[in-house]
Design an enzyme around this catalytic site. Structure first.
Site, PDB file in Angstrom:
ATOM      1  N   ASP A 176       0.834  -1.123  -0.059  1.00  0.00           N
ATOM      2  CA  ASP A 176      -0.056   0.064  -0.155  1.00  0.00           C
ATOM      3  C   ASP A 176       0.677   1.363  -0.076  1.00  0.00           C
ATOM      4  O   ASP A 176       2.115   1.406   0.210  1.00  0.00           O
ATOM      5  CB  ASP A 176      -1.041   0.030   1.205  1.00  0.00           C
ATOM      6  N   ASN A 208      -7.742  -3.020  13.800  1.00  0.00           N
ATOM      7  CA  ASN A 208      -9.066  -3.552  13.348  1.00  0.00           C
ATOM      8  C   ASN A 208      -9.030  -4.738  12.517  1.00  0.00           C
ATOM      9  O   ASN A 208     -10.087  -4.847  11.822  1.00  0.00           O
ATOM     10  CB  ASN A 208      -9.637  -2.235  12.608  1.00  0.00           C
ATOM     11  N   HIS A 260      -7.317  -5.061   9.805  1.00  0.00           N
ATOM     12  CA  HIS A 260      -6.817  -4.853   8.285  1.00  0.00           C
ATOM     13  C   HIS A 260      -5.738  -5.401   7.892  1.00  0.00           C
ATOM     14  O   HIS A 260      -4.538  -5.827   8.630  1.00  0.00           O
ATOM     15  CB  HIS A 260      -6.821  -3.340   8.063  1.00  0.00           C
ATOM     16  N   GLU A 289      -9.739  -2.289   4.774  1.00  0.00           N
ATOM     17  CA  GLU A 289     -10.357  -2.148   6.394  1.00  0.00           C
ATOM     18  C   GLU A 289     -11.571  -2.939   6.076  1.00  0.00           C
ATOM     19  O   GLU A 289     -12.290  -3.480   5.235  1.00  0.00           O
ATOM     20  CB  GLU A 289     -10.702  -0.533   5.948  1.00  0.00           C
TER      21      GLU A 289
HETATM   22  C1  F6R Z   1       1.468  -1.803   5.870  1.00  0.00           C
HETATM   23  C2  F6R Z   1       0.120  -2.475   6.054  1.00  0.00           C
HETATM   24  C3  F6R Z   1      -0.616  -2.574   7.090  1.00  0.00           C
HETATM   25  C4  F6R Z   1       0.288  -2.937   8.480  1.00  0.00           C
HETATM   26  C5  F6R Z   1      -0.692  -2.808   9.667  1.00  0.00           C
HETATM   27  C6  F6R Z   1       0.178  -3.106  11.032  1.00  0.00           C
HETATM   28  O1  F6R Z   1       2.078  -1.805   4.658  1.00  0.00           O
HETATM   29  O2  F6R Z   1      -0.312  -2.995   4.981  1.00  0.00           O
HETATM   30  O3  F6R Z   1      -1.719  -3.426   6.997  1.00  0.00           O
HETATM   31  O4  F6R Z   1       0.918  -4.172   8.201  1.00  0.00           O
HETATM   32  O5  F6R Z   1      -1.528  -1.590  10.023  1.00  0.00           O
HETATM   33  O6  F6R Z   1       1.103  -1.864  11.234  1.00  0.00           O
HETATM   34  P1  F6R Z   1       2.125  -1.905  12.233  1.00  0.00           P
HETATM   35  O7  F6R Z   1       3.293  -3.055  11.815  1.00  0.00           O
HETATM   36  O8  F6R Z   1       2.765  -0.541  12.274  1.00  0.00           O
HETATM   37  O9  F6R Z   1       1.537  -2.244  13.458  1.00  0.00           O
END
Ligand code: F6R
Length: 267
Positions: free
Chosen positions: A84, A155, A157, A162
């Site tokens: 992303d 959440n 994701h 989402e």
């Molecule tokens: C990042 C992504 C997100 C993260 C998730 C966890 O490229 O796709 O899904 O993997 O938000 O983020 P952290 O590791 O910062 O807790």
């Protein structure tokens, strides 16, 4: 790096490996990435890796970069696709995922710059859908992802797919696209952006279809803040309301790498 214990989570059919700490879990993720890449290069001359950003994989990239520096690993025959990117954002903005990847991995390994794909946060909005569709076509043309590295949002994701009010089937078919970020995602992004007002509320994300199609999926989750959602994803209903629960529909290709705090609510 052997896991401390293997958890059997009732009805999930998932492989869940629990490590003593986040460093050990990250090392195990790096081991898998290196092994899948080496096997794919051997089998078909190249490896296609899907990569994640965020706090969790930083240690994974540190480990991979150290192995390249030591001559134990090469990205010469590797192509990467990131999950992303914020939208809109300039690639040189230090908060962009393109610059995150440059800092943590791309700038430290022998990966050809034209094979390091990150969704482009500068495309005009009128071209965003075509850019996203092209990203999916590139991955398909590359033969799909050999491995996708994932983190999990609080959440549930995966990427920036989402929680949604859709059937699990419709959710599983979602393509790469422009999305609005969920309030919990925006709240967690304050850590990077400094204030709620500064958080960019939209992003381009790889779709669920492409993620679930990866031949191998590594979900890395560490820290107590992830314990509740990890338990929900593995033990609750398979539903678009908890995106990571969809990983259970392809459980034979997924490994969950957790540290003890993230595994705390699994029993
Ligand atoms: C990042 C992504 C997100 C993260 C998730 C966890 O490229 O796709 O899904 O993997 O938000 O983020 P952290 O590791 O910062 O807790």
């Amino acid at each position: 790096m052997p896991a401390e214990r293997t958890l059997h989570v009732a009805d999930s059919n998932s492989t869940v490996l629990v490590f003593a700490d986040a460093d050990a879990a990250a090392k195990a993720a790096a081991d898998r990435i290196a092994r899948v890449a080496a096997d794919a290069v051997k089998a078909r001359g190249k490896a296609v890796l899907g990569l994640a950003t965020g706090a969790t994989p930083e240690k994974v990239y540190e480990e991979l970069a150290a192995r390249v520096k030591a001559g134990a690993l090469s990205f010469r025959d590797v192509t990467t696709y990131n999950l992303d990117e914020y939208y809109p954002i300039q690639p040189l903005d230090p908060l962009s995922y393109r610059s995150y990847m440059h800092r943590h991995l791309f700038g430290r390994v022998d990966l050809a710059p034209n094979r390091a794909h990150v969704l482009d946060g500068t495309v005009p909005e009128s071209a965003a859908a075509e850019h996203a569709a092209q990203f999916d076509r590139w991955i398909d043309a590359d033969g799909g992802l050999d491995l996708q590295l994932l983190g999990i949002g609080r959440n549930g994701h995966i990427g920036f797919n989402e929680p949604a009010d859709l059937s699990a089937e419709a959710f599983a078919a979602l393509p790469t696209r422009l999305v609005d970020l969920h309030p919990i995602t925006r709240a967690d992004a304050v850590r990077e952006f400094g204030s709620p007002e500064a958080v960019i509320p939209r992003a381009l994300t790889m779709g669920v279809r492409q993620i679930l199609a990866a031949r191998s999926i590594v979900m890395l989750a560490t820290g107590a803040k992830k314990a509740a959602i990890v338990a929900e994803a593995l033990k609750g209903p398979v539903s678009a309301a908890v995106p990571a629960s969809l990983l259970r529909t392809v459980a034979d290709r997924v490994v969950w790498l957790l540290d003890e705090p993230a595994a705390a609510e699994l029993g």
